[in-house]
Design a protein around this motif. Structure first.
Motif, PDB file in Angstrom:
ATOM      1  N   GLY A  69       0.812  -1.213   0.000  1.00 31.84           N
ATOM      2  CA  GLY A  69       0.000   0.000   0.000  1.00 31.84           C
ATOM      3  C   GLY A  69       0.842   1.259   0.000  1.00 31.84           C
ATOM      4  O   GLY A  69       0.323   2.354  -0.057  1.00 31.84           O
ATOM      5  N   GLY A  70       2.163   1.107   0.061  1.00 26.95           N
ATOM      6  CA  GLY A  70       3.054   2.258   0.069  1.00 26.95           C
ATOM      7  C   GLY A  70       3.432   2.697  -1.327  1.00 26.95           C
ATOM      8  O   GLY A  70       2.837   2.277  -2.317  1.00 26.95           O
ATOM      9  N   GLU A  71       4.432   3.542  -1.386  1.00 26.34           N
ATOM     10  CA  GLU A  71       4.897   4.073  -2.665  1.00 26.34           C
ATOM     11  C   GLU A  71       6.419   4.166  -2.618  1.00 26.34           C
ATOM     12  O   GLU A  71       6.988   5.237  -2.557  1.00 26.34           O
ATOM     13  N   ASP A  72       7.070   2.993  -2.643  1.00 26.02           N
ATOM     14  CA  ASP A  72       8.527   2.930  -2.563  1.00 26.02           C
ATOM     15  C   ASP A  72       9.198   3.351  -3.861  1.00 26.02           C
ATOM     16  O   ASP A  72      10.311   3.852  -3.861  1.00 26.02           O
ATOM     17  N   VAL A  73       8.506   3.101  -4.982  1.00 27.74           N
ATOM     18  CA  VAL A  73       9.085   3.341  -6.303  1.00 27.74           C
ATOM     19  C   VAL A  73       8.112   4.169  -7.135  1.00 27.74           C
ATOM     20  O   VAL A  73       6.910   3.898  -7.149  1.00 27.74           O
TER      21      VAL A  73
END
Length: 140
Positions: free
Chosen positions: A112-116
């Motif tokens: 659910g994150g936005e690492d890339v």
């Protein structure tokens, strides 16, 4: 062809002007956690720029490389190309994903994150122009 350029000096606008494509489509990929996205072999040009994080680029042949922030990739799709945080995952098909969501933004991953964050797209070239430029884009 992989390029690392100074901050805010993307080669993509110059490339598009040089190639004069008959069509172009672009969007954003946002990945968090584990994800993989494949692009089918169509003979067109794909271009990507990693804005944040890192990802792997893998071919069906097994060849791969890692891209980091500000890295750019320009590749002719003579083979299936996969962008991934984890190359062992079964990739989501990019064409099916875009067709089902009708969005130019693709969100992938299990956290659910936005690492890339990757910006990129596809250039459709006239057949003669594409064949003439093929030698300029070496295999990965």
């Amino acid at each position: 062809m992989v390029m690392n350029r100074p901050e805010h000096a993307s080669p993509v606008p110059d490339l598009i002007r040089l190639l004069r494509p008959k069509g172009a489509r672009w969007g954003t990929i946002r990945g968090g956690g584990r994800w993989a996205l494949s692009f089918p072999s169509r003979g067109d040009l794909l271009f990507f720029r990693v804005d944040r994080g890192c990802c792997h680029v893998a071919l069906a042949s097994g060849a791969s490389l890692k891209l980091g922030p500000e890295d750019c990739l320009i590749a002719r799709t003579c083979d299936v190309i996969t962008l991934a945080s984890d190359v062992t995952l079964d990739p989501t098909d990019s064409w099916k994903h875009v067709a089902s969501t009708r969005s130019t933004e693709i969100r992938l991953g299990d956290s659910g994150g936005e690492d890339v964050v990757i910006r990129g797209g596809r250039l459709v070239l006239e057949e003669a122009r594409g064949e003439g430029l093929s030698p300029l884009f070496p295999p990965l």
